[in-house]
Write an enzyme that holds these catalytic residues in place. Structure first.
Site, PDB file in Angstrom:
ATOM      1  N   ASP A  69      31.001   4.589  70.753  1.00 39.84           N
ATOM      2  CA  ASP A  69      32.003   3.632  71.206  1.00 39.84           C
ATOM      3  C   ASP A  69      33.021   3.576  70.088  1.00 39.84           C
ATOM      4  OD1 ASP A  69      32.832   1.903  73.399  1.00 39.84           O
ATOM      5  OD2 ASP A  69      32.790   0.332  71.894  1.00 39.84           O
ATOM      6  N   LYS A 171      41.158  17.384  62.420  1.00 41.48           N
ATOM      7  CA  LYS A 171      40.719  16.098  62.958  1.00 41.48           C
ATOM      8  C   LYS A 171      39.245  15.848  62.637  1.00 41.48           C
ATOM      9  CE  LYS A 171      40.758  13.310  67.177  1.00 41.48           C
ATOM     10  NZ  LYS A 171      40.983  13.289  68.637  1.00 41.48           N
ATOM     11  N   HIS A 176      37.847   9.495  62.668  1.00 44.87           N
ATOM     12  CA  HIS A 176      36.762   8.516  62.622  1.00 44.87           C
ATOM     13  C   HIS A 176      35.467   9.090  63.185  1.00 44.87           C
ATOM     14  CE1 HIS A 176      39.134   8.266  66.229  1.00 44.87           C
ATOM     15  NE2 HIS A 176      38.223   7.577  66.860  1.00 44.87           N
ATOM     16  N   ARG A 177      35.552   9.891  64.268  1.00 41.90           N
ATOM     17  CA  ARG A 177      34.332  10.499  64.793  1.00 41.90           C
ATOM     18  C   ARG A 177      33.790  11.543  63.823  1.00 41.90           C
ATOM     19  NH1 ARG A 177      37.411  10.386  69.339  1.00 41.90           N
ATOM     20  NH2 ARG A 177      36.874   8.697  70.770  1.00 41.90           N
TER      21      ARG A 177
END
Length: 206
Positions: A69, A171, A176-177
Site C-alpha cells: 500500500d 526508479k 519508495h517501492r
C-alpha cells in the site's frame, strides 16, 4: 523442486510490472492477482492496508502473497491524499488534475511517497513487513511518460527528475517501492532458503 509461487496482490498493471522487475533475480514464480478478488482498504495506515490485501489474496489463492500500500503525502495539504491516494479521483489523470488544482500556485510543494510491503501466507500469518520512503516535491505540471499514478508530478529530491522521467533501474534505486524492497529482499531470501517450495505459515507479525 519448482520455484515458489508469489502472487502480487494488486490489479494495477503498473505495480505488477514494477514488482516483477524487482523480483526477477529471485527463484520465484511471480503471478498476478486473479480477477475477481476485491479487498476493502479500511486501514488507517499504509501498513494496515498492505496487511489486509496480502492476507486476503494469500487465503484466496493458497500461495504466498506480496501486497503493497503506497501513497503520496503532501505537506501543504495536511498529508493528503495519503492512504486515499488511489481514491482521490477516478483515474490517474484526474488524480493529478485534482492534486495540482488543490496546490495551485503554492511554493511549498514538499511531499513524500511511502510504500508498505507485506508478504502473507495462506493461513493468515505475516512473513515479512517493511516500509520505505522517498522525499521530493510536486511539480507545477506533468513531466515524463514512464510510470503510473502520480509519477509525472513527483520530482525526486536532488534528482531533477520526476518518477515518470526515470528508467526502471533508476526508479528501482530511488523510488519508495525500491527502497522498501531493499529492506524486504534479505528477509524474502531468508524465507526462500528455509522453505523454498512449499507453502507454510510463520510467526505472525503484529
Amino acid at each position: 523442486m519448482t520455484n515458489r509461487v508469489l502472487v502480487i496482490a494488486s490489479g494495477n498493471a503498473g505495480k505488477i510490472r514494477e514488482f516483477s522487475n524487482l523480483l526477477q533475480e529471485l527463484p520465484l514464480q511471480v503471478n498476478p492477482q486473479p480477477d475477481g478478488i476485491q479487498v476493502e482498504e479500511t486501514g488507517i495506515t499504509f501498513r494496515d492496508n498492505a496487511l489486509l490485501k496480502a492476507r486476503a489474496v494469500a487465503e484466496a489463492t493458497g500461495h504466498w502473497a506480496l501486497a503493497d500500500d503506497s501513497g503520496l503525502s503532501v505537506d501543504a495539504l495536511g498529508g493528503a491524499p495519503g492512504v486515499y491516494s488511489a481514491r482521490y479521483a477516478n483515474s490517474d489523470p484526474e488524480r493529478i488534475e485534482r492534486l495540482l488544482k488543490e496546490l495551485g500556485d503554492r511554493t511549498d510543494r514538499q511531499a513524500r511517497f511511502s510504500a508498505a510491503l507485506c508478504i502473507a501466507a495462506p493461513d493468515g500469518s505475516v512473513l515479512a513487513a517493511v516500509e520505505g520512503y522517498c522525499e521530493g516535491s510536486i511539480t507545477f505540471s506533468a513531466r515524463g511518460t514512464q510510470g503510473f499514478g502520480y509519477d509525472p508530478v513527483f520530482e525526486v529530491k536532488n534528482s531533477g527528475l520526476t518518477f515518470a522521467e526515470m528508467t526502471q533501474d533508476h526508479k528501482k534505486q530511488h523510488g519508495h517501492r525500491g527502497r522498501a524492497f531493499a529492506l524486504l529482499k534479505p528477509e524474502l531470501e531468508k524465507l526462500l532458503e528455509n522453505d523454498p517450495g512449499q507453502d507454510a505459515g510463520a510467526t505472525p507479525i503484529p
